[in-house]
Write a protein that holds these residues in place. Sequence first.
Motif, PDB file in Angstrom:
ATOM      1  N   TYR A 164       0.719  -3.582  11.044  1.00 34.39           N
ATOM      2  CA  TYR A 164       1.434  -2.991  11.193  1.00 34.39           C
ATOM      3  C   TYR A 164       1.323  -1.543  10.111  1.00 34.39           C
ATOM      4  CZ  TYR A 164       1.377  -2.956   5.884  1.00 34.39           C
ATOM      5  OH  TYR A 164       1.432  -3.156   4.626  1.00 34.39           O
ATOM      6  N   GLY A 165       1.740  -0.713  10.903  1.00 35.83           N
ATOM      7  CA  GLY A 165       0.879   0.811  10.410  1.00 35.83           C
ATOM      8  C   GLY A 165       1.641   2.154  11.472  1.00 35.83           C
ATOM      9  N   MET A 234       9.962  -6.248   1.622  1.00 34.22           N
ATOM     10  CA  MET A 234       9.960  -5.962   2.195  1.00 34.22           C
ATOM     11  C   MET A 234      11.123  -4.772   2.749  1.00 34.22           C
ATOM     12  SD  MET A 234       9.045  -6.022   6.910  1.00 34.22           S
ATOM     13  CE  MET A 234      10.291  -5.980   7.110  1.00 34.22           C
ATOM     14  N   VAL A 235      11.918  -4.763   2.924  1.00 32.66           N
ATOM     15  CA  VAL A 235      12.943  -4.209   3.443  1.00 32.66           C
ATOM     16  C   VAL A 235      13.498  -3.334   1.972  1.00 32.66           C
ATOM     17  CG1 VAL A 235      15.655  -3.720   3.279  1.00 32.66           C
ATOM     18  CG2 VAL A 235      14.213  -5.482   4.857  1.00 32.66           C
ATOM     19  N   GLU A 236      13.282  -3.541   0.606  1.00 33.10           N
ATOM     20  CA  GLU A 236      13.480  -2.740  -0.558  1.00 33.10           C
ATOM     21  C   GLU A 236      11.776  -2.134  -0.317  1.00 33.10           C
ATOM     22  OE1 GLU A 236      14.025  -5.821  -3.667  1.00 33.10           O
ATOM     23  OE2 GLU A 236      15.706  -6.267  -3.217  1.00 33.10           O
ATOM     24  N   LEU A 237      11.043  -1.925  -0.420  1.00 31.05           N
ATOM     25  CA  LEU A 237      10.316  -1.360  -0.076  1.00 31.05           C
ATOM     26  C   LEU A 237      10.067  -0.108   0.854  1.00 31.05           C
ATOM     27  CD1 LEU A 237       7.009  -1.169  -1.407  1.00 31.05           C
ATOM     28  CD2 LEU A 237       6.622  -2.415   0.533  1.00 31.05           C
ATOM     29  N   ILE A 238      10.956  -0.233   2.067  1.00 31.59           N
ATOM     30  CA  ILE A 238      11.028   0.453   3.299  1.00 31.59           C
ATOM     31  C   ILE A 238      12.006   1.432   2.832  1.00 31.59           C
ATOM     32  CG2 ILE A 238      12.058   0.823   5.233  1.00 31.59           C
ATOM     33  CD1 ILE A 238      11.212  -1.570   6.359  1.00 31.59           C
ATOM     34  N   ALA A 239      12.922   1.139   1.931  1.00 30.46           N
ATOM     35  CA  ALA A 239      14.219   1.953   1.133  1.00 30.46           C
ATOM     36  C   ALA A 239      13.738   2.563  -0.083  1.00 30.46           C
ATOM     37  CB  ALA A 239      14.961   1.020   0.563  1.00 30.46           C
ATOM     38  N   ASP A 240      12.870   2.633  -0.668  1.00 34.14           N
ATOM     39  CA  ASP A 240      12.145   3.163  -1.956  1.00 34.14           C
ATOM     40  C   ASP A 240      11.062   3.966  -0.639  1.00 34.14           C
ATOM     41  OD1 ASP A 240      13.034   1.132  -3.283  1.00 34.14           O
ATOM     42  OD2 ASP A 240      11.149  -0.084  -4.168  1.00 34.14           O
ATOM     43  N   GLU A 287     -11.088  -4.649   0.642  1.00 38.56           N
ATOM     44  CA  GLU A 287      -9.914  -4.338  -0.203  1.00 38.56           C
ATOM     45  C   GLU A 287      -8.949  -3.714   0.209  1.00 38.56           C
ATOM     46  OE1 GLU A 287     -11.007  -1.238  -3.764  1.00 38.56           O
ATOM     47  OE2 GLU A 287     -12.108  -2.451  -4.519  1.00 38.56           O
ATOM     48  N   SER A 288      -7.571  -4.383   0.509  1.00 40.26           N
ATOM     49  CA  SER A 288      -6.196  -3.462   0.925  1.00 40.26           C
ATOM     50  C   SER A 288      -5.796  -2.817   1.003  1.00 40.26           C
ATOM     51  CB  SER A 288      -5.319  -4.769   1.417  1.00 40.26           C
ATOM     52  OG  SER A 288      -4.804  -5.361  -0.290  1.00 40.26           O
ATOM     53  N   THR A 289      -5.433  -1.656   1.124  1.00 43.53           N
ATOM     54  CA  THR A 289      -4.327  -0.661   0.709  1.00 43.53           C
ATOM     55  C   THR A 289      -3.090  -1.330  -0.079  1.00 43.53           C
ATOM     56  OG1 THR A 289      -4.879   0.338   2.758  1.00 43.53           O
ATOM     57  CG2 THR A 289      -3.259   1.121   0.980  1.00 43.53           C
ATOM     58  N   PRO A 290      -2.596  -0.273  -1.099  1.00 45.62           N
ATOM     59  CA  PRO A 290      -1.543  -1.150  -2.051  1.00 45.62           C
ATOM     60  C   PRO A 290      -0.456  -0.503  -0.888  1.00 45.62           C
ATOM     61  CG  PRO A 290      -3.142   0.823  -3.437  1.00 45.62           C
ATOM     62  CD  PRO A 290      -3.108   0.382  -1.888  1.00 45.62           C
ATOM     63  N   LEU A 291       0.704  -1.852  -1.585  1.00 47.26           N
ATOM     64  CA  LEU A 291       1.499  -1.562  -0.529  1.00 47.26           C
ATOM     65  C   LEU A 291       2.738  -0.589  -0.170  1.00 47.26           C
ATOM     66  CD1 LEU A 291       3.003  -5.394  -0.795  1.00 47.26           C
ATOM     67  CD2 LEU A 291       2.053  -4.264   1.556  1.00 47.26           C
ATOM     68  N   GLU A 292       2.526  -0.370  -1.905  1.00 47.98           N
ATOM     69  CA  GLU A 292       4.028   0.965  -1.498  1.00 47.98           C
ATOM     70  C   GLU A 292       3.432   2.129  -0.664  1.00 47.98           C
ATOM     71  OE1 GLU A 292       4.566  -1.180  -4.730  1.00 47.98           O
ATOM     72  OE2 GLU A 292       2.290  -0.590  -4.307  1.00 47.98           O
ATOM     73  N   GLU A 293       1.085   2.369  -1.110  1.00 50.51           N
ATOM     74  CA  GLU A 293       1.045   3.581  -0.243  1.00 50.51           C
ATOM     75  C   GLU A 293       1.006   3.152   1.761  1.00 50.51           C
ATOM     76  OE1 GLU A 293      -3.780   5.709   0.025  1.00 50.51           O
ATOM     77  OE2 GLU A 293      -3.098   4.427  -1.811  1.00 50.51           O
ATOM     78  N   ALA A 294       0.122   1.971   1.751  1.00 45.37           N
ATOM     79  CA  ALA A 294       0.556   1.976   3.176  1.00 45.37           C
ATOM     80  C   ALA A 294       2.436   1.476   3.737  1.00 45.37           C
ATOM     81  CB  ALA A 294       0.264   0.612   3.420  1.00 45.37           C
ATOM     82  N   MET A 295       3.092   1.770   2.781  1.00 47.38           N
ATOM     83  CA  MET A 295       4.632   1.314   3.806  1.00 47.38           C
ATOM     84  C   MET A 295       4.375   3.200   3.527  1.00 47.38           C
ATOM     85  SD  MET A 295       7.036   0.162   4.969  1.00 47.38           S
ATOM     86  CE  MET A 295       6.563  -2.139   4.783  1.00 47.38           C
ATOM     87  N   GLY A 296       4.994   3.561   2.801  1.00 48.44           N
ATOM     88  CA  GLY A 296       4.605   4.804   2.600  1.00 48.44           C
ATOM     89  C   GLY A 296       4.389   6.240   4.608  1.00 48.44           C
TER      90      GLY A 296
END
Length: 329
Positions: A164-165, A234-240, A287-296
């Motif tokens: 994703y991205g 994941m839905v909550e992360l998108i909402a954030d 290393e993977s990107t932190p989820l909040e940053e990636a989803m942002g």
Amino acid sequence: MDDALVIGGTRFIGRHLVTELLANGYDVTIFNRGNHDDPFAADDRVERVQGDRTDDDALAAAADEVDPDAVFDCVAYYPDDVRAATRIFADCEAYVYISSGAAYGREDIPKREGETPLAPCTRNQATDDEGDTYGNRKAEGDRAVFEAAEEGVDAMSLRPPIVYGPHDYTERLDFWIDRVNRFDRVVVPGDGTNIWHRVYVEDVASALRIVAERGDPGEAYNTGDRRLVTLEEMVELIADQLDTDVEIVHAGPRELEAGDIELEDYPLYRDYPHVMSTAKLADLGWESTPLEEAMGRAVEDHLESDRVGRENGPEREAEERVLGILETL
């Protein structure tokens, strides 16, 4: 390694890979048919060779013209594609094939390279284009990599799960971002706890480079977000990231029947958990990107694009019937 050839390179994973390679000092050449818009058209750091990757003569001509140190195969969908490429680029310092987490043939939790068996692949599966046999073809491509390595080719494989991205033309994640952005109540199939390992596209790009530079020939490497989230999370992360609040409404098969919807109609839903170990790749320094940053970044790109992903899942009108039933319970 200084010179890289990217087979593909203009749409999604390949596009991010070219950016990753340029940022790390590579001279990059793209080999493709030129059927899609080229995001690097104005970038004189990127060379282009036009041709069809299924045409062995065209691929061999590109090999002679570019003489790359590293080759990244983003569009090898059939085992014979991999066999041809590993033969043509046998003298390169690295050939990296993009396989898939779908190549695994058993539902281990987690799936591990060299331990979890790969899916079988019949002669017919190796050449058809059915979605159900995608994993079989990718698994056979992995086996082609292993065979080439046994013959002295510096060939390796990377296995991402759902990617994703930004610039994701599949629009699977866009379906969910669009839902959260437009509605206060979002239907999540099942109890929301199902898990399908995902990976941010820029992390796939960095993994490809790192495997080429540090990987061992004949090895496959899983890649995926270090921290997994359920579909509900994941839905909550998108909402954030949208700075909004949503009410998540769970709906099982019986409730979804009111809208003539099945659980599997929702993108990124998988009944049984799909989890892959990424320890082997991490040992190379990835290393993977932190989820909040990636989803942002994914949400920002969605808002700037014209993608909505609505055709990937149930129509909202059908969901409204489900919501109406749930309100009466």
